[in-house]
Design a protein around this motif. Structure first.
Motif, mmCIF file in Angstrom:
data_model
loop_
_atom_site.group_PDB
_atom_site.id
_atom_site.type_symbol
_atom_site.label_atom_id
_atom_site.label_comp_id
_atom_site.label_asym_id
_atom_site.label_seq_id
_atom_site.Cartn_x
_atom_site.Cartn_y
_atom_site.Cartn_z
ATOM 1 N N LEU B 88 15.206 26.571 25.278
ATOM 2 C CA LEU B 88 13.805 25.914 25.830
ATOM 3 C C LEU B 88 14.237 24.438 26.234
ATOM 4 O O LEU B 88 15.145 24.048 25.692
ATOM 5 C CB LEU B 88 12.776 25.862 24.775
ATOM 6 N N PHE B 89 13.477 24.095 27.207
ATOM 7 C CA PHE B 89 13.591 22.732 27.534
ATOM 8 C C PHE B 89 12.969 21.618 26.515
ATOM 9 O O PHE B 89 11.542 21.561 26.331
ATOM 10 C CB PHE B 89 13.161 22.492 28.944
ATOM 11 N N ASN B 97 7.282 24.599 29.520
ATOM 12 C CA ASN B 97 8.292 25.592 29.653
ATOM 13 C C ASN B 97 8.028 26.877 30.149
ATOM 14 O O ASN B 97 8.639 27.505 31.146
ATOM 15 C CB ASN B 97 8.766 25.676 28.293
ATOM 16 N N TYR B 100 7.397 26.767 34.115
ATOM 17 C CA TYR B 100 8.232 26.081 34.768
ATOM 18 C C TYR B 100 8.773 26.968 35.995
ATOM 19 O O TYR B 100 8.941 26.539 37.100
ATOM 20 C CB TYR B 100 9.477 25.836 33.699
ATOM 21 N N ARG B 148 8.288 32.713 28.988
ATOM 22 C CA ARG B 148 9.062 31.830 29.980
ATOM 23 C C ARG B 148 9.584 32.712 30.958
ATOM 24 O O ARG B 148 9.415 32.533 32.265
ATOM 25 C CB ARG B 148 9.971 30.932 29.627
ATOM 26 N N SER C 156 17.508 27.208 33.704
ATOM 27 C CA SER C 156 16.561 26.738 34.638
ATOM 28 C C SER C 156 16.876 27.518 35.918
ATOM 29 O O SER C 156 15.779 27.734 36.683
ATOM 30 C CB SER C 156 16.574 25.106 35.145
#
Ligand SMILES: Nc1ncnc2c1ncn2[C@@H]1O[C@H](COP(=O)(O)OP(=O)(O)OP(=O)(O)O)[C@@H](O)[C@H]1O
Ligand SMILES: Nc1ncnc2c1ncn2[C@@H]1O[C@H](COP(=O)(O)OP(=O)(O)OP(=O)(O)O)[C@@H](O)[C@H]1O
Ligand SMILES: [Mg+2]
Ligand SMILES: [Mg+2]
Lengths: 238, 351, 261, 261, 351
Positions: B88-89, B97, B100, B148, C156
């Motif tokens: 996780l960020f 998150n 995102y 997420r 990401s």
């Protein structure tokens, strides 16, 4: 594009911006002179660029927009004229001579050059690549004295600072520097017989954007009003 | 229209050479021992570890093929990944998150946050929206990572032990949720897991990965009924013996002979169930259809009213006997016993 | 640990105390409200902020390339970008002349085609300051990028974020402490820049005379004023640095060990 | 990204190319083998290495305290330790006088009791260089410490390691890239230090004349020699920086994105 | 001579107030839902999270007591911790990681490495000694962390889900190894786990933590036979109803009435097993000893030949019926059915 033209200008005819590249030891005197000059030539917008003479030469040789170059020594002026960056011959606008600078009250009781050889004294000089250093070497040679300084400063203010800060006991600097130090230092005179006179030459540059105003400034400095101001800062007349 | 991958990659001591095929709507569970390369397979599929040879195609679009210098960046692969250690960020809230992926796809913030909030509710983290990941417990973080990855509705979903950190109560619920969501779209999914229950509940098919190779695929039942690796045998709790069948005898790689009932000749596996092993202290003169191997007891392991006994010998075995039998024989680690198995109790199938 | 740190603090505090001790407090106000000084101060702040901004704009991508793209000669490029830190002040100015001056490699074309002249202009000050300040940002940020676990960036990417989006939303926030530190270093270096500026940009009040140049000139005429002006410079950067709270310098660590050991 | 980075590289490369272009190659050898130049070079290297070592010795504990111990006035202490970066060069030297000079706050006692005088000595050069260089190390290392996940340190403590052992064996290695970067920054800053050195320590060949001082003085009379000496300084730091391979700058990142994007 | 702790700590949304007592040689398993505070309890015991009130004593030596300002630093507590996410030191080899604790205790390098190597062998990582932790798979990293904590032979061993990431094959082995090692010293151990099998195999006693409070302690059998929390009920797979007994009826907190066979009056728990619930489509007029509650079907969950049905109503329940019964009734989510339970099938005990 400007032809170097040295026709004398009258106060009313000249106008515009003029940029003077001057040795930083002239900062105070020239700054004061600016007001007097402005009274004579209200249409002239005078700006100074103060730095070491060597730096000024570098800047001019790299194409800096200077009208007038005032050097603190003959050597940098010679470099300029050798590079043919001048218009007309340099004019000496002031002279300077040397003194021994000591702490206020002269705690080491130094009376002359011969006292400086005491190995317990901390003496600082300028490096012989800068005007004050060359002069000081000459003075010492004239007096037949050899001494080992603790430091060879890059500019005369370095010597002044070390003495006024109490790190050094004595140094050899220009009279004008002792004057400028005010009550933070004292001067011990050097006999004229061994002393050296240093000259401040000024010249109009080859690419001067405003040669007329430049000429007016040089004349003003060399004239009675300019000389009067220079004298108050301890400079000798040319 | 499927996920088809032939993977070749060398990474440290791992030599990965695996072939995978997942059809739309199918969930493939990837099982295998630690270090088999399961996570690496997922990284290859995701585009995080480019393969050195082979080919990966998603819906017939080649996304990685070194031979033709084709490589599609991870962000253009329409994949979702739930990582083994969450990732996780840390500098965003949990809601951010989850939002995102949608934000990265240029969805307006309001939409992204609304969808993310729904997902947060769905995984039971509704009240943690504005927390930082640091304030989540391990299991909560795992659920947030799940949300997420699911929030972007990817074509291919890659799950690296998605349920491992969940507590028993949540686990059943999240497993159910997961299955419900997985049924509602027609993408491909690959899930790494250690838990056969997960595989049973969620997977259409399983693949067993061992030392970088796929050693077995099929339904969980097919795989577990005919183990082809030590790992699966351990999972099911049976003894697996590999060897070559010749004239009704399986010759093991260590030189032992296993008498079997009947099987086609050639390289084969034999399964011996622990409770079909009889332990005797002195070798009996039995029929030839009875195998009998001496072995040293290395381990005694109690499981309820039964005891599992590890034996080291020409054929290393785990036997299972009752406590009563153990007491009667007074067995201790280090003792030598004879393990006896009827040929008909041994199941043999080609390797 | 604590003893060494205390010595270090003392080492930095003593000269400051010295300056405060010797400062001519009675005349201080006059020196400070001097028109020239205020002009120089304003110019210094404007130029150093521009230099910092340019350093961030160009330095961060450069740091990213140095940390994340492997190409032949990377070590040489990194060394190249730190050279301006080693250049003696005046030589830095000379080098800028040779590159961007009216007779310089690129400068001559700028001058001929666009009538653009950098030396002796405020833009020249910014260029000189950027030249000496940017390396501090580049090196700090590169180190932070290398220390970063690249797996968050992997995550990401799998969420559909491009490299650029990933960089903005994941990488940059994660290295915020280092970015802040690098920017502060660059800003401080730019604010204190003297040698390259006076050579390359000259010393014109209002256009190129920054505070350190004013201090230099003040020293020619009035050493007391030099000290007061330097103290003003110190006070301002002190103010900026203190107001850049811990929060800016980043997460977590604040107050973890509240017990001194 | 790449375009910005390329521009940044160009910005650093141009002045260097300019210097190389204008360098008086025919006389270069003579200038380089000049006795004075070699002496200055040797002194520069020795002093800058000492300054770097001192910066690491004192700066790392200071950075640790700033990052990990919370105490009132931490922000002020951090600001204090970066002030020497903003000080105009000459004022830095003056401030050192006021602290460590013969009449300085502490210096007067050193002088009276131990007959110790730092100005005009090589030790003075090291002090001046450390004073301006250490902040670069402190800020870089502090940022790295803040970026570090403190949990590895927790793990170390539970394994029976003291704070100090943990710091040495876990914390330091983890921030190695930043430590290397900080040390390089500090070294480069010390190597290029001019203003504080000449003010505080003076300029005497063999004891206090470092390379930048030699370059500066040469420039007055012989700009050609100045350029050649500066190039030598550049070449040396270039050599050092390039030989500090990626490996020193830390783990992992090397070659992760081998494809340019 | 034991580990005795009264912990109070406020952390984010967690309000920890727990009391623990572990005797020498005993292993206490800490079970509870995600976010209950299990990891936080271990951090308190390890000295990584100082408590705000209470007292922690190891072998009668107070190591944390805010009231008397006593606080012993983690490194002086003789504890070993296996963290939930490994926390191996990335810049050392795996062997150096395992040797770290001994080195920190000033053991000579040779000794430390020899002991570490033995531990590496024991957890099956012998060939990974010289690798970096990064090159280990998740499960291998977990095992390395285990070896690292055990290598220092601490007085108190704290394990945060030490077996969670292990594959099925290794898991049994490591569990066995762990038990063997745990038996060979007389320290105290606290182990967080989600797996009742781990608790069964390793723990002498279990404690259930929920929202920062210990809600139940005892042997696993005691705890699971009389659940006192939703978590334990889920773990065992039964329905738990809380309420107050009055005249043979349990009045639930939501106002429903549960007719029970016989129980002492007062706050009580009732356990209803899913397979003892009968589902009917129309309410029958039964004896008064039969409970009958309407409910809406929320969930249908197939488990082999049986189906688990989630019901939402005054008494939320999970029922279990055969597939045949389901087919006969044609039940769909959203349908209303009546759940019927005999009073004698309900087990009631004081809360
Ligand atoms: N970056 C790397 N460098 C070197 N070797 C690596 C690297 N990443 C993986 N490996 C090797 O690949 C092997 C497999 O790793 P991987 O993470 O894919 O295993 P896994 O099947 O997911 O195991 P687990 O079930 O424990 O998570 C490791 O044992 C290691 O030797
Ligand atoms: N640093 C923190 N800041 C704020 N809240 C925290 C912090 N650490 C823990 N918490 C809170 O404490 C709760 C319990 O965390 P903990 O890690 O102890 O749970 P756990 O029982 O170990 O869960 P799991 O089984 O998922 O690992 C979290 O839900 C969180 O709200
Ligand atoms: Mg894995
Ligand atoms: Mg936990």
């Amino acid at each position: 594009s400007d032809e170097s033209d040295t026709t004398p200008a009258t106060g009313s005819a000249i106008a515009g911006a003029v940029v003077v590249f001057a040795a930083s030891s002239l900062t105070e005197a020239f700054t004061e002179m600016a007001d007097a000059f402005a009274a004579d030539h209200p249409d002239v917008n005078l700006t100074f660029n103060f730095a070491g003479s060597g730096d000024l030469f570098t800047q001019i040789s790299e194409g800096a927009p200077a009208d007038v170059f005032v050097s603190a020594d003959a050597a940098n002026m010679t470099r300029l004229t050798d590079a043919a960056l001048n218009a007309g011959a340099p004019v000496t606008i002031a002279r300077n001579t040397f003194e021994i600078i000591v702490e206020p009250g002269n705690p080491q009781a130094i009376t002359g050059l011969t006292d400086l050889v005491d190995p317990n004294l901390i003496v600082v000089l300028c490096a012989d690549t800068v005007p004050c250093g060359k002069g000081a070497q000459q003075v010492l040679a004239n007096a037949g004295i050899t001494l080992t300084p603790k430091s060879l400063e890059d500019k005369v203010k370095g010597v002044v600072t070390k003495v006024t800060a109490g790190e050094a006991d004595a140094g050899i600097v220009f009279v004008t520097d002792v004057n400028a130090a005010g009550n933070t230092a004292e001067g011990v005179q050097i006999p004229a017989a061994v002393n050296v006179i240093s000259e401040y030459p000024a010249v109009i540059t080859k690419d001067a954007p405003n040669p007329a105003a430049a000429q007016a400034f040089v004349e003003f400095v060399a004239g009675p009003a300019g000389q009067a101001i220079l004298t108050t800062y301890g400079f000798l007349a040319p | 229209m499927s996920l088809a991958a032939t993977l070749q990659l060398q990474l440290g001591s791992l030599d990965l050479q695996a072939e995978l095929d997942v059809r739309p709507g199918e969930l493939l569970a990837l099982l295998g021992p630690n270090g088999a390369g399961k996570s690496t397979v997922l990284r290859c599929l995701a585009g995080l570890a480019p393969i050195t040879a082979g080919r990966i195609a998603i819906d017939d679009i080649v996304v990685d093929e070194p031979a033709t210098h084709s490589f599609v960046e991870p962000e253009h692969r329409s994949i979702g990944v739930v990582f083994q250690d969450y990732l996780l960020f840390e500098h965003m809230t949990v809601l951010e998150n989850v939002a995102y992926g949608l934000r990265a796809r240029r969805q307006p913030k309001a939409t992204a946050h609304r969808v993310a909030r729904e997902w947060m509710e769905r995984v039971g983290l509704g009240e943690y929206c504005d927390q930082r990941p640091r304030a989540l417990s391990g299991g909560q973080a795992q659920r947030a990572a799940l949300a997420r990855a699911l929030a972007t509705s990817p074509r291919v979903l890659l799950l690296d032990e998605p349920l491992a950190a969940l507590d028993a109560g949540t686990r059943a619920g999240v497993r159910r949720d997961l299955r419900r969501h997985l049924q509602s779209f027609d993408g491909m999914r690959v899930m790494v897991t250690h838990d056969p229950v997960d595989a049973y509940a969620l997977a259409d098919r399983v693949a067993i990965l061992d030392e970088g190779r796929i050693v077995q695929t099929g339904t969980l039942a097919e795989v577990t009924s005919h183990p082809r690796s030590r790992y699966v045998a351990d999972l099911v709790g049976v003894n697996l013996v590999a060897g070559t069948v010749l004239d009704g005898v399986l010759h093991t790689d260590t030189g032992a002979r296993v008498v079997i009932a009947d099987a086609a000749p050639g390289a084969s596996f034999a399964v011996i169930r622990p409770h079909s092993i009889l332990l005797v202290q002195h070798p009996a003169d039995g029929a030839s259809a009875r195998n009998q191997w001496p072995g040293v007891i290395t381990e005694l392991d109690r499981l309820g009213d039964r005891v599992r006994i590890g034996l080291d010998g020409a054929v290393p075995l785990t036997a299972e006997i009752t406590i009563a039998a153990l007491d009667a024989m007074e067995l201790r680690p280090g003792d030598t016993v004879h393990a006896s198995v009827k040929a008909t109790d041994i199941e043999v199938y080609p390797a | 640990m604590l003893a060494l740190a205390a010595l270090a603090i003392l080492f930095f505090a003593l000269p400051l105390v010295g300056l405060l001790w010797r400062a001519p407090w009675s005349n201080a106000w006059g020196y400070l409200t001097d028109d020239n000084a205020l002009t120089a101060l304003r110019l210094s702040l404007i130029c150093s902020l521009w230099a910092t901004a340019l350093s961030v704009l160009f330095g961060v991508p450069l740091a990213w390339v140095l940390a994340r793209v492997s190409f032949p000669g990377r070590g040489a490029v990194r060394a190249l970008c730190t050279l301006s830190m080693v250049l003696p002040p005046v030589v830095g100015g000379l080098a800028l002349f040779f590159a961007l001056g009216r007779r310089g490699l690129v400068g001559q074309w700028l001058y001929r085609w666009f009538d653009l002249q950098l030396p002796f202009t405020t833009a020249g000050v910014v260029v000189a300051q950027t030249f000496v300040a940017m390396p501090f940002l580049v090196i700090t940020v590169e180190a932070a990028l290398r220390q970063l676990d690249g797996r968050a960036e992997d995550a990401s990417r799998t969420l559909g974020a491009s490299r650029w989006y990933t960089f903005r939303r994941v990488t940059l926030p994660a290295i915020r402490p280092a970015l802040a530190a690098g920017a502060v270093l660059a800003w401080a270096r730019a604010l204190g820049e003297f040698g390259a500026t006076i050579t390359f940009a000259g010393n014109f009040p209002g256009t190129t005379q920054t505070m350190p140049l004013a201090v230099y000139l003040a020293r020619e005429t009035n050493p007391e004023q030099a000290i007061v002006l330097a103290l003003l410079l110190i006070a301002i950067s002190f103010g900026v640095l203190v107001s850049l709270r811990d929060r800016w310098f980043g997460r977590g660590a604040a107050g973890r060990h509240s017990v001194l050991a």
